[in-house]
Motif scaffolding. Sequence first.
Motif, short mmCIF file in Angstrom:
data_model
loop_
_atom_site.label_atom_id
_atom_site.label_comp_id
_atom_site.label_asym_id
_atom_site.label_seq_id
_atom_site.Cartn_x
_atom_site.Cartn_y
_atom_site.Cartn_z
N TYR A 79 10.64 -1.25 -7.03
CA TYR A 79 10.82 -1.97 -5.75
C TYR A 79 11.27 -3.41 -6.01
CZ TYR A 79 8.83 1.93 -3.20
OH TYR A 79 8.62 3.18 -2.64
N ASP A 117 0.83 -1.21 0.00
CA ASP A 117 0.00 0.00 0.00
C ASP A 117 0.87 1.25 0.00
OD1 ASP A 117 0.92 -0.33 2.59
OD2 ASP A 117 -1.06 -0.30 3.54
N PHE A 118 2.09 1.15 0.54
CA PHE A 118 2.93 2.34 0.55
C PHE A 118 3.53 2.67 -0.81
CE2 PHE A 118 5.63 -1.11 2.30
CZ PHE A 118 6.60 -1.17 1.32
N ASN A 119 3.42 1.79 -1.78
CA ASN A 119 3.83 2.15 -3.13
C ASN A 119 2.67 2.00 -4.12
OD1 ASN A 119 3.72 -0.60 -3.61
ND2 ASN A 119 5.92 -0.87 -3.93
N GLN A 120 1.48 2.16 -3.57
CA GLN A 120 0.25 2.11 -4.39
C GLN A 120 0.12 0.78 -5.13
OE1 GLN A 120 -1.60 5.08 -4.36
NE2 GLN A 120 -0.09 6.13 -3.15
N TRP A 121 0.70 -0.25 -4.56
CA TRP A 121 0.65 -1.60 -5.13
C TRP A 121 1.34 -1.67 -6.49
CZ3 TRP A 121 -0.47 -5.14 -1.65
CH2 TRP A 121 -1.23 -4.76 -0.55
N THR A 122 2.22 -0.73 -6.70
CA THR A 122 2.97 -0.71 -7.97
C THR A 122 4.39 -1.15 -7.69
OG1 THR A 122 1.64 1.17 -8.62
CG2 THR A 122 3.59 0.72 -9.93
N ASP A 175 6.91 -1.51 -9.51
CA ASP A 175 8.00 -0.91 -10.29
C ASP A 175 8.88 -0.06 -9.38
OD1 ASP A 175 6.68 -2.04 -12.41
OD2 ASP A 175 5.68 -0.18 -13.00
#
Lengths: 191, 277
Positions: free
Chosen positions: A135, A126-131, A133
């Motif tokens: 990471y 959730d802290f990377n908007q479920w993206t 890329d």
Amino acid sequence: MKSSKRARQAGTLSPGSDPVVDAAREFIETRDPGEAGVGLAGGAKPFRRDRRMAEASADAIMARVRQTSGRNRAPGSRIAMMAIAAVLVAALSSIATIGIIRSSATVEVRFVLSAPEASSVMLAADFNQWTPDGYALKRSPDGHWEITVPLQKGKSYAYNFVIDGERWIVDPSTASRLDDGFGGSSSTISL
Amino acid sequence: MAHHHSARLAAIFWGMALLLALSVPAQAQPSGGSGTGNDKPVGSGGGDKGGYSAPAGRGGTDMAASGSAAADFEVWLSSSREGQRLTSVRERLIAIATPAIEAGVPFQVFSARIREAVAKGVAPDIIVQALEVDAGRWMWLAGVLRGADWPPARSAPDLYLSAASALRNGLMQQAVSDVVTFARSSGAPAEKAGAALTTAAAIVTVYRNGDSLPGILGNAAVLMIHSRLNVGQYAAVADMANRARAAGIDAGRFIAAMEASLGRGGTLADLERSLFG
């Protein structure tokens, strides 16, 4: 130059008109005995000093003044310099303090997954908007994949590992995992 | 020399005074920071989590704001990559979201859930069904929070997401309501309440297949938020629940241990002693 100007502006003094004027006349006569009566009104010669002497005298006085004031100013300058230094130190310390406080608001979290067979592992949360890329976990020689992420303290997060770009799994190292409502699960972490 | 000494002392004094003056406001800064989850370029604080301006909990009282939020959601649905992948269910999603947003639910919870679902490759119909259920939970929470100035708008989406997740994973509404009410009345950060709900839900999940009563486990959330533990220690409680279950400790005994330790201002070590001796 100011001194000589002052000397020229001394002007004439009328005797007996004012006790202050009388005192001034007495002072001038005492100071310049060779020129008694000089500068006095009422028949006397006007007050006139040799310009070069006056300038030399004024320069000497100003030199002494500068010398004296320079000596007096030295401790003040030191205080000012020290105060500036103290201010700088204080400001730098405060900047450091703010930095520490800011960094204490976040914590470096290392996510680790053992997946020797995987070609790639990404972190989606959730802290990377479920993206995922950006990471991508890095593989170590022993087959562990890891990534360190700075996260804000004081809250919980949900995350998954994505193996080879398609398989979403929970973190096997933690018991905190929740049904995501879409038929899968996510791991949670509280910081 | 005495003069120089006093000058140095004065400089040190003023320097320290200035240091204190500068440090105090710095320490007063909220630890919550900007609301971003991390410092990476792709942070959680960006996007629509940070853009909600209408306070949560005022559901229905500010129709202009909620109407605007509903319009914002439609714009997001039309313009985002995720929304464009859900054109087949667009109208259904709007029909679900609009009344919820008008009831005070921050629209960011919808976009956050849609992002998660699309990233996970969930079918559009499943997304609609899941959001329909979530919307019901969010509207219930908006009712609990109605009229309050808590949580702050910045924290509201996370609280709504945590509450819905906790309810989805078996936490009772009463437990969620108790936690939220306590946090609101005590001024606790919404993030802490959300973390307590998430951890309690994880504990419920640990014991899901056991013979425990969900109502008993609901106390875990209340005990968490009342305890002296910081949020960073919450995960350890869930891990301890997992160990306790593996050791044959049932939910009732686990909650009793929580009450005897954390419920009385104890530490994680106290809980561990209560559970494992």
